[in-house]
Design a protein around this motif. Structure first.
Motif, PDB file in Angstrom:
ATOM      1  N   LEU A  10     -16.973  19.591  46.808  1.00  0.00           N
ATOM      2  CA  LEU A  10     -17.034  18.130  47.138  1.00  0.00           C
ATOM      3  C   LEU A  10     -15.921  17.455  46.479  1.00  0.00           C
ATOM      4  N   ALA A  11     -16.107  17.799  44.732  1.00  0.00           N
ATOM      5  CA  ALA A  11     -15.329  17.020  44.174  1.00  0.00           C
ATOM      6  C   ALA A  11     -13.560  17.521  44.642  1.00  0.00           C
ATOM      7  N   ALA A  12     -13.214  18.309  45.068  1.00  0.00           N
ATOM      8  CA  ALA A  12     -11.904  18.789  45.353  1.00  0.00           C
ATOM      9  C   ALA A  12     -11.711  18.229  46.778  1.00  0.00           C
ATOM     10  N   GLU A  13     -12.842  18.102  47.583  1.00  0.00           N
ATOM     11  CA  GLU A  13     -12.448  17.491  49.036  1.00  0.00           C
ATOM     12  C   GLU A  13     -12.150  15.992  48.868  1.00  0.00           C
ATOM     13  N   ALA A  14     -12.937  15.214  47.738  1.00  0.00           N
ATOM     14  CA  ALA A  14     -12.661  13.810  47.750  1.00  0.00           C
ATOM     15  C   ALA A  14     -11.312  13.471  46.931  1.00  0.00           C
ATOM     16  N   LEU A  15     -11.147  14.521  46.068  1.00  0.00           N
ATOM     17  CA  LEU A  15      -9.896  14.346  45.352  1.00  0.00           C
ATOM     18  C   LEU A  15      -8.596  14.424  46.250  1.00  0.00           C
ATOM     19  N   GLY A  16      -8.786  15.617  47.083  1.00  0.00           N
ATOM     20  CA  GLY A  16      -7.672  15.688  47.978  1.00  0.00           C
ATOM     21  C   GLY A  16      -7.543  14.716  48.828  1.00  0.00           C
ATOM     22  N   THR A  17      -8.667  14.169  49.481  1.00  0.00           N
ATOM     23  CA  THR A  17      -8.427  13.200  50.594  1.00  0.00           C
ATOM     24  C   THR A  17      -8.054  11.792  49.973  1.00  0.00           C
ATOM     25  N   CYS A  18      -8.529  11.695  48.781  1.00  0.00           N
ATOM     26  CA  CYS A  18      -8.007  10.557  47.880  1.00  0.00           C
ATOM     27  C   CYS A  18      -6.418  10.470  47.870  1.00  0.00           C
ATOM     28  N   LEU A  60      -5.545  22.903  46.039  1.00  0.00           N
ATOM     29  CA  LEU A  60      -7.193  22.880  46.048  1.00  0.00           C
ATOM     30  C   LEU A  60      -7.686  23.896  47.357  1.00  0.00           C
ATOM     31  N   GLY A  61      -6.953  24.280  48.261  1.00  0.00           N
ATOM     32  CA  GLY A  61      -7.496  25.221  49.268  1.00  0.00           C
ATOM     33  C   GLY A  61      -8.442  26.313  48.419  1.00  0.00           C
ATOM     34  N   PRO A  62      -8.145  26.980  47.425  1.00  0.00           N
ATOM     35  CA  PRO A  62      -8.934  28.117  46.952  1.00  0.00           C
ATOM     36  C   PRO A  62     -10.092  27.594  46.337  1.00  0.00           C
ATOM     37  N   VAL A  63     -10.335  26.296  46.242  1.00  0.00           N
ATOM     38  CA  VAL A  63     -11.587  25.686  45.695  1.00  0.00           C
ATOM     39  C   VAL A  63     -12.534  25.261  46.966  1.00  0.00           C
ATOM     40  N   SER A  64     -12.057  24.357  47.785  1.00  0.00           N
ATOM     41  CA  SER A  64     -13.040  23.942  48.725  1.00  0.00           C
ATOM     42  C   SER A  64     -12.606  24.292  50.185  1.00  0.00           C
ATOM     43  N   GLY A  65     -11.429  25.049  50.333  1.00  0.00           N
ATOM     44  CA  GLY A  65     -10.807  25.045  51.777  1.00  0.00           C
ATOM     45  C   GLY A  65      -9.783  24.023  52.227  1.00  0.00           C
ATOM     46  N   ALA A  66      -9.745  23.146  51.318  1.00  0.00           N
ATOM     47  CA  ALA A  66      -8.819  22.012  51.616  1.00  0.00           C
ATOM     48  C   ALA A  66      -8.961  21.452  53.048  1.00  0.00           C
ATOM     49  N   HIS A  67     -10.058  20.883  53.478  1.00  0.00           N
ATOM     50  CA  HIS A  67      -9.950  20.581  54.743  1.00  0.00           C
ATOM     51  C   HIS A  67      -9.634  18.876  54.565  1.00  0.00           C
ATOM     52  N   PHE A  68     -10.088  18.164  53.700  1.00  0.00           N
ATOM     53  CA  PHE A  68      -9.561  16.812  53.498  1.00  0.00           C
ATOM     54  C   PHE A  68      -9.873  16.066  55.131  1.00  0.00           C
ATOM     55  N   ASN A  69     -10.756  16.450  55.923  1.00  0.00           N
ATOM     56  CA  ASN A  69     -10.607  16.026  57.246  1.00  0.00           C
ATOM     57  C   ASN A  69     -12.058  16.319  57.958  1.00  0.00           C
ATOM     58  N   PRO A  70     -12.744  15.287  58.270  1.00  0.00           N
ATOM     59  CA  PRO A  70     -13.829  15.747  58.956  1.00  0.00           C
ATOM     60  C   PRO A  70     -13.863  16.756  60.334  1.00  0.00           C
ATOM     61  N   ALA A  71     -12.777  16.485  60.957  1.00  0.00           N
ATOM     62  CA  ALA A  71     -12.547  17.036  62.164  1.00  0.00           C
ATOM     63  C   ALA A  71     -12.206  18.439  61.793  1.00  0.00           C
ATOM     64  N   VAL A  72     -11.755  18.924  61.009  1.00  0.00           N
ATOM     65  CA  VAL A  72     -11.429  20.264  60.463  1.00  0.00           C
ATOM     66  C   VAL A  72     -12.835  20.930  59.968  1.00  0.00           C
ATOM     67  N   SER A  73     -13.560  20.089  59.176  1.00  0.00           N
ATOM     68  CA  SER A  73     -14.891  20.654  58.464  1.00  0.00           C
ATOM     69  C   SER A  73     -15.807  20.869  59.784  1.00  0.00           C
ATOM     70  N   PHE A  74     -15.759  19.904  60.814  1.00  0.00           N
ATOM     71  CA  PHE A  74     -16.668  20.097  62.228  1.00  0.00           C
ATOM     72  C   PHE A  74     -16.157  21.495  62.686  1.00  0.00           C
TER      73      PHE A  74
END
Length: 221
Positions: A10-18, A60-74
């Motif tokens: 979650l931290a990686a997703e927040a940091l990446g999207t930021c 960040l991809g290896p950490v969280s998958g690097a979605h940075f995007n709710p549509a991608v997560s969905f």
């Protein structure tokens, strides 16, 4: 599958999207300051966005998958590649990171931190453009994962660079980015009232891509 625990992901997703939103908003402000030519401003907004995506997905991809995007997560949840129980935490982290990214850009350029965009982005053509942009993004990700996992960062960065120019909406393709851009009355903004149309089109585009690519990439062997 990531070996990192949920708080780190979650931290990686927040940091990446930021970082992504800070780049989108900040480069838009800088481009607008440097030239009155809208085409050049868009180019100045496009190149940094594509570049930062390559960097962020690689790191960040290896950490969280690097979605940075709710549509991608969905989309990944639809494929059962992301547990449904993690969708809400992922999306909230992405949105929170994106909003902080907008505020960070404002601080760097000495603008009011809290703003609401007045830029009109609405109508059927814009919504269809967001459907196309997000469909293409999800399709590129899934195709890259299938055939060239090592190239996904470059594929996404190059796709978004192109989609800035071939879509009428300049390819938001990301609900978290759209929400964050509603909070800046600068070059990259979108009116808050226009968000539902964009977000709906993006989620539909991601869903369609999962369905189409799921069929297209399924081998008979």
């Amino acid at each position: 599958m990531s070996t990192f625990d949920l708080p780190r992901r979650l931290a990686a997703e927040a940091l990446g999207t930021c970082a992504l939103v800070c780049t989108v908003v900040g480069s838009g402000i800088m481009a607008d300051k440097l030239t009155g030519d809208v085409a050049l401003s868009l180019l100045g907004n496009t190149i940094p966005t594509g570049a930062i995506l390559v960097v962020l997905i690689t790191v960040l991809g290896p950490v969280s998958g690097a979605h940075f995007n709710p549509a991608v997560s969905f989309g990944f949840a639809l494929r059962r590649d992301l547990p449904w129980s993690e969708i809400v935490p992922y999306v909230l982290s992405q949105i929170a990171g994106g909003i902080i990214g907008t505020w960070a850009a404002h601080v760097m350029f000495e603008l009011d931190v809290v703003q609401l965009s007045q830029t009109v982005r609405t109508g059927g053509a814009q919504w269809f453009a967001e459907f196309v942009a997000t469909f293409g993004l999800m399709a590129v990700i899934l195709g890259g994962i299938k055939f060239r996992t090592d190239a996904v960062a470059w594929l996404v960065g190059l796709y978004i660079t192109a989609a800035y120019w071939f879509t009428a909406s300049t390819s938001f393709a990301n609900p978290a980015v759209a929400i964050s851009r509603a909070l800046t009355d600068t070059f990259s903004g979108i009116r808050p009232v226009d968000l539902p149309g964009f977000i709906s089109a993006e989620l539909i585009g991601a869903t369609a891509a999962v369905a189409v690519m799921g069929w297209l990439l399924k081998s008979n062997n």
